[in-house]
Motif scaffolding. Structure first.
Motif, short mmCIF file in Angstrom:
data_model
loop_
_atom_site.label_atom_id
_atom_site.label_comp_id
_atom_site.label_asym_id
_atom_site.label_seq_id
_atom_site.Cartn_x
_atom_site.Cartn_y
_atom_site.Cartn_z
N ARG A 58 22.98 -50.24 55.32
CA ARG A 58 24.34 -50.60 55.72
C ARG A 58 24.72 -52.04 55.39
NH1 ARG A 58 21.54 -46.68 58.76
NH2 ARG A 58 21.69 -47.77 60.75
N PRO A 59 23.79 -52.99 55.32
CA PRO A 59 24.20 -54.35 54.93
C PRO A 59 24.83 -54.44 53.55
CG PRO A 59 22.08 -54.44 56.03
CD PRO A 59 22.39 -52.98 55.81
N MET A 60 24.59 -53.46 52.68
CA MET A 60 25.12 -53.54 51.32
C MET A 60 26.65 -53.43 51.31
SD MET A 60 24.13 -51.29 47.94
CE MET A 60 24.77 -49.73 48.55
N LEU A 61 27.21 -52.44 51.98
CA LEU A 61 28.66 -52.22 51.95
C LEU A 61 29.30 -52.28 53.33
CD1 LEU A 61 29.00 -49.28 49.38
CD2 LEU A 61 29.45 -51.71 49.01
N GLU A 62 28.69 -51.63 54.31
CA GLU A 62 29.32 -51.57 55.63
C GLU A 62 29.45 -52.95 56.28
OE1 GLU A 62 29.68 -48.30 54.36
OE2 GLU A 62 27.52 -48.55 54.61
N PHE A 63 28.46 -53.83 56.12
CA PHE A 63 28.53 -55.14 56.75
C PHE A 63 29.73 -55.96 56.28
CE2 PHE A 63 24.09 -56.18 58.66
CZ PHE A 63 24.07 -54.96 59.31
N PRO A 64 29.98 -56.06 54.95
CA PRO A 64 31.16 -56.84 54.53
C PRO A 64 32.47 -56.29 55.06
CG PRO A 64 29.67 -56.50 52.67
CD PRO A 64 29.18 -55.64 53.78
N MET A 114 17.63 -50.38 56.75
CA MET A 114 16.66 -51.17 55.99
C MET A 114 15.28 -50.54 56.10
SD MET A 114 18.55 -53.55 54.67
CE MET A 114 17.54 -54.96 54.21
N THR A 115 14.34 -51.02 55.30
CA THR A 115 13.02 -50.40 55.27
C THR A 115 12.14 -50.79 56.45
OG1 THR A 115 12.20 -52.19 53.87
CG2 THR A 115 13.04 -50.21 52.76
N GLY A 116 12.51 -51.81 57.18
CA GLY A 116 11.72 -52.24 58.33
C GLY A 116 12.12 -53.64 58.75
N TYR A 117 11.31 -54.21 59.63
CA TYR A 117 11.58 -55.54 60.16
C TYR A 117 10.83 -56.60 59.37
CZ TYR A 117 13.72 -53.24 64.14
OH TYR A 117 14.54 -52.47 64.93
N PRO A 118 11.41 -57.77 59.19
CA PRO A 118 10.71 -58.84 58.48
C PRO A 118 9.70 -59.52 59.40
CG PRO A 118 12.82 -59.65 59.27
CD PRO A 118 12.77 -58.18 59.62
N SER A 119 8.80 -60.25 58.79
CA SER A 119 7.92 -61.13 59.56
C SER A 119 8.59 -62.50 59.66
CB SER A 119 6.55 -61.26 58.90
OG SER A 119 6.67 -61.87 57.62
N ALA A 165 28.54 -41.11 58.49
CA ALA A 165 29.48 -40.41 57.62
C ALA A 165 29.77 -41.16 56.34
CB ALA A 165 30.79 -40.15 58.37
N VAL A 166 29.57 -42.49 56.35
CA VAL A 166 30.02 -43.28 55.21
C VAL A 166 28.90 -43.96 54.42
CG1 VAL A 166 32.29 -43.67 56.22
CG2 VAL A 166 30.44 -45.31 56.66
N SER A 167 27.73 -44.16 55.03
CA SER A 167 26.71 -44.96 54.35
C SER A 167 25.89 -44.15 53.35
CB SER A 167 25.77 -45.60 55.37
OG SER A 167 25.02 -44.63 56.06
N GLN A 168 25.92 -42.82 53.47
CA GLN A 168 25.21 -41.96 52.52
C GLN A 168 23.72 -42.31 52.44
OE1 GLN A 168 26.87 -39.32 50.93
NE2 GLN A 168 28.49 -39.95 52.34
#
Length: 320
Positions: A176-182, A35-40, A169-172
């Protein structure tokens, strides 16, 4: 909205603190899970979102990348501090917040001690774990003492996805929350089934996120491999039967497709509401609630009333 049955209980809500963010960054998690960073986050910001969307209570937990960054002692201290912080937030805002305790896994001794402290002393509503901890998955026998203790208590275990050990190797380079998390959620549930954890510890109340990820589409295939190809216990309960014992939240993109598929596969009796705030920005959480309210409603209840009823069954001690 005045009807308590129509006010949501959010079982998938996160928080961060400056201490936590700093510890994660020092450990190298500058762009957590891609992700681009941490939320507030602050209680005031969270309450503003809750009030604007009709969320009565949010159960706070720490998201990925968790609290263990390589040093057992540091992980124990960080977990304890975060759990005490969340407990204070819940105490300062009666009825608005609950808490799933962070555990310093894969340090099992530390996690066991923290779980007991959180449940007995802090009054946490359950514990939170990740789908894997440093590449150690939930069916690993090293975790058995923790599951035995939580099973004896009939505890709630909130399972949050995290990056797999092979993500490079897989996230390109994608988040990662988009595909790897599910797929991590589906893998973790499969591990609990094929590793016999669900059978050995039937009193644990497991909560899986994001509508079970890929599970609704993979359950039949898992059952095929259990019965035809010798994966797991051929004389044990069916995969679908075991998955129906899990609880699932609807964080992410529940409508128009994901939740109808989940309900068709596993029923609606263990469906829960989840926002994924603050890692999902407030605007995204607002849009998600709007999609739930605009979806075709289940009869005889609304999605709000259904998930709230289920949450009160799962968490009868939640102060709401």
């Amino acid at each position: 909205m005045t009807d308590p049955a129509e006010q949501l209980i959010d079982v998938h809500a996160h928080f961060v603190t400056p201490t936590y963010v700093e510890a994660a960054k020092v450990a190298g998690h500058l762009l957590p899970d891609g992700m681009t960073g941490y939320p507030s986050w602050s209680p005031a910001q969270h309450l503003e979102l809750m009030d604007s969307t009709g969320i009565r209570t949010s159960v706070l937990s720490v998201s990925s990348p968790g609290t263990h960054f390589g040093d057992d002692r540091a992980a124990r201290l960080l977990s304890r501090g975060l759990n005490e912080f969340a407990t204070d937030v819940a105490r300062d805002h009666p009825g608005r917040f609950g808490h799933f305790a962070a555990l310093p896994l894969p340090d099992v001794d530390g996690a066991l001690a923290e779980a007991v402290h959180a449940l007995d002393v802090l009054g946490s509503d359950g514990v939170a774990v990740e789908t894997n901890h440093g590449g150690v998955y939930l069916d690993d026998t090293r975790f058995d003492p923790l599951w035995t203790e939580l099973d004896a208590r009939g505890a709630v275990v909130f399972v949050h996805p995290t990056s797999p050990p092979c993500y490079e190797a897989v996230s390109q380079g994608r988040p990662r929350p988009m595909l790897e998390f599910p797929f991590e959620s589906a893998r973790a549930a499969a591990d609990l089934i094929f590793g016999g954890v669900l059978r050995r510890h039937p009193r644990i109340q497991w909560v899986f996120t994001h509508g079970g990820g890929a599970l609704p589409l993979l359950a039949d295939r898992m059952e095929l491999f259990r019965t035809v190809f010798g994966a797991g216990e051929a004389d044990g309960p069916a995969v679908q039967e075991q998955l129906r014992r899990l609880w699932f939240d609807m964080a992410g993109t529940p409508f128009p497709h994901q939740i109808p598929v989940l309900v068709e596969a596993f029923g609606s009796e263990r469906l829960l509401y989840g926002s994924d705030y603050c890692w999902t920005p407030a605007a995204g959480a607002v849009a998600q609630v709007a999609s739930i309210d605009a979806a075709e409603q289940p009869s005889p209840r609304t999605w709000r009333a259904l998930t709230t009823r289920n949450a009160t069954r799962l968490l009868p001690g939640l102060h709401v």
